[in-house]
Design a protein around this motif. Structure first.
Motif, PDB file in Angstrom:
ATOM      1  N   UNK A 112     -11.702  22.097   9.333  1.00 35.59           N
ATOM      2  CA  UNK A 112     -10.714  21.110   8.954  1.00 35.59           C
ATOM      3  C   UNK A 112     -10.322  21.319   7.489  1.00 35.59           C
ATOM      4  N   UNK A 113      -9.063  21.097   7.184  1.00 39.87           N
ATOM      5  CA  UNK A 113      -8.620  21.041   5.790  1.00 39.87           C
ATOM      6  C   UNK A 113      -8.087  19.637   5.538  1.00 39.87           C
ATOM      7  N   UNK A 114      -8.687  18.958   4.556  1.00 40.31           N
ATOM      8  CA  UNK A 114      -8.257  17.610   4.232  1.00 40.31           C
ATOM      9  C   UNK A 114      -7.030  17.660   3.315  1.00 40.31           C
ATOM     10  N   UNK A 115      -6.423  16.519   3.098  1.00 45.67           N
ATOM     11  CA  UNK A 115      -5.181  16.462   2.315  1.00 45.67           C
ATOM     12  C   UNK A 115      -5.378  16.921   0.877  1.00 45.67           C
ATOM     13  N   UNK A 116      -6.599  16.777   0.361  1.00 46.30           N
ATOM     14  CA  UNK A 116      -6.856  17.231  -1.006  1.00 46.30           C
ATOM     15  C   UNK A 116      -7.312  18.681  -1.050  1.00 46.30           C
ATOM     16  N   UNK A 117      -7.297  19.363   0.109  1.00 46.06           N
ATOM     17  CA  UNK A 117      -7.684  20.765   0.169  1.00 46.06           C
ATOM     18  C   UNK A 117      -9.132  21.008   0.532  1.00 46.06           C
ATOM     19  N   UNK A 167     -13.832   0.364  -1.417  1.00 47.78           N
ATOM     20  CA  UNK A 167     -13.193   0.035  -0.144  1.00 47.78           C
ATOM     21  C   UNK A 167     -13.316   1.206   0.827  1.00 47.78           C
ATOM     22  N   UNK A 168     -13.579   0.892   2.094  1.00 42.96           N
ATOM     23  CA  UNK A 168     -13.694   1.945   3.112  1.00 42.96           C
ATOM     24  C   UNK A 168     -12.403   2.747   3.221  1.00 42.96           C
ATOM     25  N   UNK A 169     -11.254   2.082   2.995  1.00 39.50           N
ATOM     26  CA  UNK A 169      -9.972   2.761   3.083  1.00 39.50           C
ATOM     27  C   UNK A 169      -9.730   3.766   1.978  1.00 39.50           C
ATOM     28  N   UNK A 170     -10.591   3.768   0.942  1.00 38.18           N
ATOM     29  CA  UNK A 170     -10.466   4.728  -0.148  1.00 38.18           C
ATOM     30  C   UNK A 170     -11.346   5.961   0.072  1.00 38.18           C
ATOM     31  N   UNK A 171     -12.267   5.859   1.018  1.00 38.65           N
ATOM     32  CA  UNK A 171     -13.208   6.961   1.263  1.00 38.65           C
ATOM     33  C   UNK A 171     -12.535   8.027   2.118  1.00 38.65           C
ATOM     34  N   UNK A 172     -12.541   9.259   1.628  1.00 43.38           N
ATOM     35  CA  UNK A 172     -11.878  10.357   2.337  1.00 43.38           C
ATOM     36  C   UNK A 172     -12.814  11.071   3.301  1.00 43.38           C
ATOM     37  N   UNK A 173     -14.063  11.268   2.877  1.00 50.16           N
ATOM     38  CA  UNK A 173     -15.076  11.841   3.771  1.00 50.16           C
ATOM     39  C   UNK A 173     -16.455  11.516   3.228  1.00 50.16           C
ATOM     40  N   UNK A 174     -17.455  11.697   4.077  1.00 50.33           N
ATOM     41  CA  UNK A 174     -18.838  11.346   3.742  1.00 50.33           C
ATOM     42  C   UNK A 174     -19.728  12.475   4.202  1.00 50.33           C
TER      43      UNK A 174
END
Length: 249
Positions: free
Chosen positions: A220-225, A152-159
């Protein structure tokens, strides 16, 4: 004519901003203040379009002044600071740029230009409704030999780009899809995803922090670091997308 408020606890810093603003025919300074509480009261009283706002001030920090205002009363803001690190919170408070002290003429002119652009965007007529909503990619199909995996696209954090392919990063796993990053960004919902670099796309709600660099790139820092670099080519569109997402939420 944009109505402007200048807020800084350093008289020399205020004087420098005021001197530069006198050269801007479309900028009218309505007041100046030297501390946070006075700034908050001044904004509520004069309702400026734009504030030049010091980050660290006695009584109340600059970002706290903006956060204390309802969204409808919050002016556009250019931060005045000696620091280069900013959380997404700053850009969710109508901060259109920051100026490092001592302020350089070229950077001041650039900040004013961005403020003008943001002000015009605020006052432009809303776009006419489209007859049919655009259709965006809702899930990816990934082939593993004879198996197909659906992500699902909503599960993708970055590409990120991988030659003629792209790598999806989702919940700690990686999926390789046979499509270019350019084609992907056109098929993803711009309210949820934004290109931040020629080799990277990010899901907007995964951005936890944005740290600006001197050349107008950002980290940028994402939520998972995960750290990602955002290039100056995409930074303005990224900030607008982050603000629109905050407003929609």
């Amino acid at each position: 004519m944009m109505r402007v408020l200048v807020i800084d606890d350093e008289p020399l810093a205020r004087a420098g901003v005021l001197a530069r603003l006198r050269q801007c025919a479309d900028m009218h300074v309505v007041a100046e203040h030297g501390d946070g509480p006075a700034a908050l009261a001044g904004i509520r009283e004069t309702r400026p379009d734009l504030v030049f706002l010091d980050v660290e001030m006695p009584g109340m920090r600059g970002l706290d002044v903006l956060a204390a205002l309802p969204v409808a009363e919050r002016p556009l803001a250019v931060l005045l600071t000696a620091y280069e690190q900013f959380a997404v919170q700053a850009f969710a408070l109508d901060v259109v740029d920051y100026l490092l002290k001592p302020v350089e003429d070229e950077r001041f002119a650039e900040a004013v230009a961005r403020a003008r652009q943001a002000w015009k965007f605020r006052h432009q007529a809303p776009p006419a409704p489209v007859a049919e909503p655009a259709r965006y990619l809702s899930r990816f199909t990934v082939r593993y030999g004879s198996r197909l995996v659906f992500v699902d696209a909503g599960e993708v954090e970055w590409i990120d780009a991988a030659g003629d392919y792209a790598t999806l990063h989702a919940a700690g796993r990686e999926y390789l899809v046979r499509t270019s990053l350019h084609r992907l960004v056109e098929s993803l919902d711009p309210a949820a995803f934004a290109r931040v670099h020629r080799s990277a796309i990010v899901r907007l709600d995964q951005v936890a922090e944005l740290r600006t660099l001197g050349n107008r790139d950002a980290i940028l820092r994402l939520r998972d670091g995960t750290p990602l670099r955002a290039s100056r080519t995409y930074i303005d569109a990224l900030l607008v997308a982050l603000e629109r997402q905050r407003a929609a939420a």
